[in-house]
Design an enzyme around this catalytic site. Structure first.
Site, PDB file in Angstrom:
ATOM      1  N   ASP A   1      61.886  51.644  60.220  1.00 44.15           N
ATOM      2  CA  ASP A   1      63.293  51.843  59.897  1.00 44.15           C
ATOM      3  C   ASP A   1      64.128  51.018  60.874  1.00 44.15           C
ATOM      4  O   ASP A   1      63.731  50.794  62.027  1.00 44.15           O
ATOM      5  CB  ASP A   1      63.637  53.327  60.027  1.00 44.15           C
ATOM      6  CG  ASP A   1      65.030  53.666  59.561  1.00 44.15           C
ATOM      7  OD1 ASP A   1      65.163  54.138  58.411  1.00 44.15           O
ATOM      8  OD2 ASP A   1      65.983  53.494  60.341  1.00 44.15           O
TER       9      ASP A   1
ATOM     10  N   HIS B   1      66.671  51.796  62.481  1.00 45.35           N
ATOM     11  CA  HIS B   1      67.127  52.597  63.603  1.00 45.35           C
ATOM     12  C   HIS B   1      65.925  53.171  64.358  1.00 45.35           C
ATOM     13  O   HIS B   1      64.926  53.542  63.740  1.00 45.35           O
ATOM     14  CB  HIS B   1      68.001  53.759  63.114  1.00 45.35           C
ATOM     15  CG  HIS B   1      69.178  53.330  62.314  1.00 45.35           C
ATOM     16  ND1 HIS B   1      69.146  53.269  60.931  1.00 45.35           N
ATOM     17  CD2 HIS B   1      70.422  52.938  62.687  1.00 45.35           C
ATOM     18  CE1 HIS B   1      70.330  52.857  60.490  1.00 45.35           C
ATOM     19  NE2 HIS B   1      71.118  52.646  61.533  1.00 45.35           N
TER      20      HIS B   1
ATOM     21  N   HIS C   1      65.094  60.984  63.105  1.00 43.34           N
ATOM     22  CA  HIS C   1      66.028  61.251  64.205  1.00 43.34           C
ATOM     23  C   HIS C   1      65.992  62.715  64.662  1.00 43.34           C
ATOM     24  O   HIS C   1      66.628  63.056  65.670  1.00 43.34           O
ATOM     25  CB  HIS C   1      67.455  60.878  63.807  1.00 43.34           C
ATOM     26  CG  HIS C   1      67.654  59.426  63.542  1.00 43.34           C
ATOM     27  ND1 HIS C   1      67.254  58.449  64.436  1.00 43.34           N
ATOM     28  CD2 HIS C   1      68.205  58.773  62.485  1.00 43.34           C
ATOM     29  CE1 HIS C   1      67.552  57.256  63.938  1.00 43.34           C
ATOM     30  NE2 HIS C   1      68.118  57.427  62.751  1.00 43.34           N
TER      31      HIS C   1
ATOM     32  N   ASP D   1      66.475  50.011  55.433  1.00 42.73           N
ATOM     33  CA  ASP D   1      67.842  49.728  55.829  1.00 42.73           C
ATOM     34  C   ASP D   1      68.009  48.452  56.649  1.00 42.73           C
ATOM     35  O   ASP D   1      69.124  48.119  57.044  1.00 42.73           O
ATOM     36  CB  ASP D   1      68.476  50.917  56.547  1.00 42.73           C
ATOM     37  CG  ASP D   1      67.535  51.658  57.464  1.00 42.73           C
ATOM     38  OD1 ASP D   1      66.383  51.227  57.629  1.00 42.73           O
ATOM     39  OD2 ASP D   1      67.944  52.693  58.015  1.00 42.73           O
TER      40      ASP D   1
END
Length: 341
Positions: A193, A195, A158, A282
Site C-alpha cells: 500500500d 501508506h 493502520h 493507491d
C-alpha cells in the site's frame, strides 16, 4: 483463486474526515469494494461469503478494550446530547498520558489515532466481516490452497494493537498472519500500500516469527507521518525483522519497483513458509488520493515479482480508491499473482 467477500462492508458508510483542517468527503466508500467485486465476478473468480465465527482471531492481535469499544462505543455515543452521527475524537492523549477514562468521548480519543476513522452504527459489523474474510482466506491457505484473496473493507493496516486510524479498524493482515502461524513456523507480511502499515508494524514489532516489510511514500511528507522510516528495525526478539523502504512522494514505476526489490530480497533471506500481501492500489497514477504515479504495467511487474517468491499467499485488500480502472487493476493483478503463488 478464491475471493472472500462480504456484503456487510456496505453497513459502514463513513461520511467525512478531517483533511488539512477541512472536512472532506470520506473516500473509503462502499463503491470501491463493489467495483472490485463486480469485475472479479464477471471474470469468473469465485466469490465466497466468510463463515469464520467468533473473535478469537481478532483478540489474538488486538487489545480487548479496543475491541469492546468498537463493538459497543457507538451505542453510548448515540445517547450523548447533541452528539454527531459518527464517533470522531476531539482529544487524544500524549504518549505520557495513558489513563483510560470512562467517558465515551474520552475513550474515542484513547482508542483512535486521528480524525480519519469515524465510527457509526454499521462500522463494527463491517469491520468484523472484513476480519472474517481475512481469517477465512488464511484458513484456506492453511488447508492447502496456493493463494486466497480477502476483499476486505474497511481496510486494516493502520489499526495498531490498541488504536484505530486511517480508515482502519481491525488489522486484517495481522489477523491472517497470526492464524497462519498455527501451521507455518515463519510468516512474512509484505505491505505494498502507498501508506506505511504502521498498525501491522506495531503488532509484530517485537517478534521474530513474523517478518514485516513495507514499501510506501516517504513519511516525511506523507501519511501516517510518524512511522515508516528505515531506522525502524524492530525491537527485542523482533530486532532485524522489520524493514521499511520508503520512496519519494510522487514516485513512479522505477522508484517503487526498486523499493520492492529491496524488500523481496529481505523476505527471501528470512525464508518464510507463507506470505501475507497487504495489497493497496493507491500508488496508481489514477488514484484520486495517492499522489504517486505507478502505471498499470508497473503494478503487473509488482505482481510478477511477488509471485516469484513461490509462497502460499494470503492477499488482503488495503487501500485503493475509486476510479474507472480500479476493478480491472485488481483483476489483472490477481491473475498475474495467482499464476505463480
Amino acid at each position: 483463486m478464491k475471493v472472500f467477500y462480504s456484503d456487510a462492508h456496505a453497513l459502514h458508510q463513513p461520511r467525512m474526515f478531517l483533511k488539512a483542517g477541512q472536512l472532506a468527503p470520506n473516500p473509503e466508500i462502499a463503491a470501491r469494494a463493489h467495483a472490485i467485486a463486480g469485475v472479479l465476478a464477471e471474470a469468473g473468480f469465485e466469490l465466497v461469503a466468510p463463515t469464520y465465527q467468533g473473535l478469537d482471531a481478532v483478540l489474538a492481535v488486538h487489545d480487548e478494550g479496543l475491541v469492546r469499544f468498537l463493538e459497543t462505543g457507538y451505542q453510548a455515543w448515540s445517547k450523548l446530547p447533541g452528539a454527531g452521527a459518527e464517533i470522531v475524537a476531539n482529544t487524544h492523549p500524549g504518549p505520557r498520558f495513558r489513563h483510560r477514562p470512562e467517558s465515551v468521548v474520552g475513550l474515542a480519543g484513547f482508542y483512535t489515532q486521528d480524525a480519519a476513522c469515524p465510527i457509526a452504527a454499521g462500522t463494527w459489523q463491517a469491520a468484523v466481516a472484513a476480519a472474517g474474510c481475512a481469517a477465512d482466506a488464511a484458513l484456506a491457505v492453511m488447508g492447502g490452497a496456493a493463494s486466497a484473496y480477502a476483499l476486505c473493507r474497511p481496510p486494516g493496516h493502520h489499526a495498531t494493537r490498541a488504536q484505530v486510524g486511517g480508515f482502519c479498524y481491525l488489522n486484517n493482515a495481522a489477523i491472517a498472519a497470526q492464524l497462519l502461524r498455527g501451521r507455518f513456523e515463519r510468516v512474512a507480511i509484505l505491505d505494498v500500500d502507498v501508506h506505511h502499515g504502521n498498525g501491522t508494524q506495531d503488532i509484530f514489532y517485537d517478534r521474530s516469527d513474523v517478518f514485516f516489510g513495507s514499501i510506501h511514500g516517504d513519511p516525511n511528507g506523507f501519511y501516517p507521518f510518524f512511522s515508516g522510516t528505515p531506522g525502524e528495525c524492530g525491537e527485542g526478539d523482533g530486532l532485524g525483522f522489520n524493514l521499511n523502504v520508503p520512496f519519494p512522494v510522487g514516485s513512479g514505476d522505477d522508484e517503487v519497483l526498486r523499493a520492492l526489490a529491496s524488500v523481496l530480497a529481505a523476505v527471501r533471506s528470512y525464508a518464510p513458509q507463507a506470505l501475507v500481501l497487504s495489497l493497496g492500489f493507491d500508488a496508481h497514477e489514477k488514484d484520486p488520493h495517492g499522489a504517486h504515479r505507478v502505471s498499470t504495467p508497473g503494478f503487473m511487474a509488482m505482481a510478477q515479482a511477488i509471485s516469484g517468491l513461490g509462497l502460499p499467499c494470503v492477499v488482503v485488500q488495503e487501500g485503493g480508491y475509486l476510479h474507472e480502472e480500479l476493478g480491472s487493476l485488481a483483476r489483472d493483478f490477481l491473475r498475474t499473482l495467482s499464476g505463480h503463488c
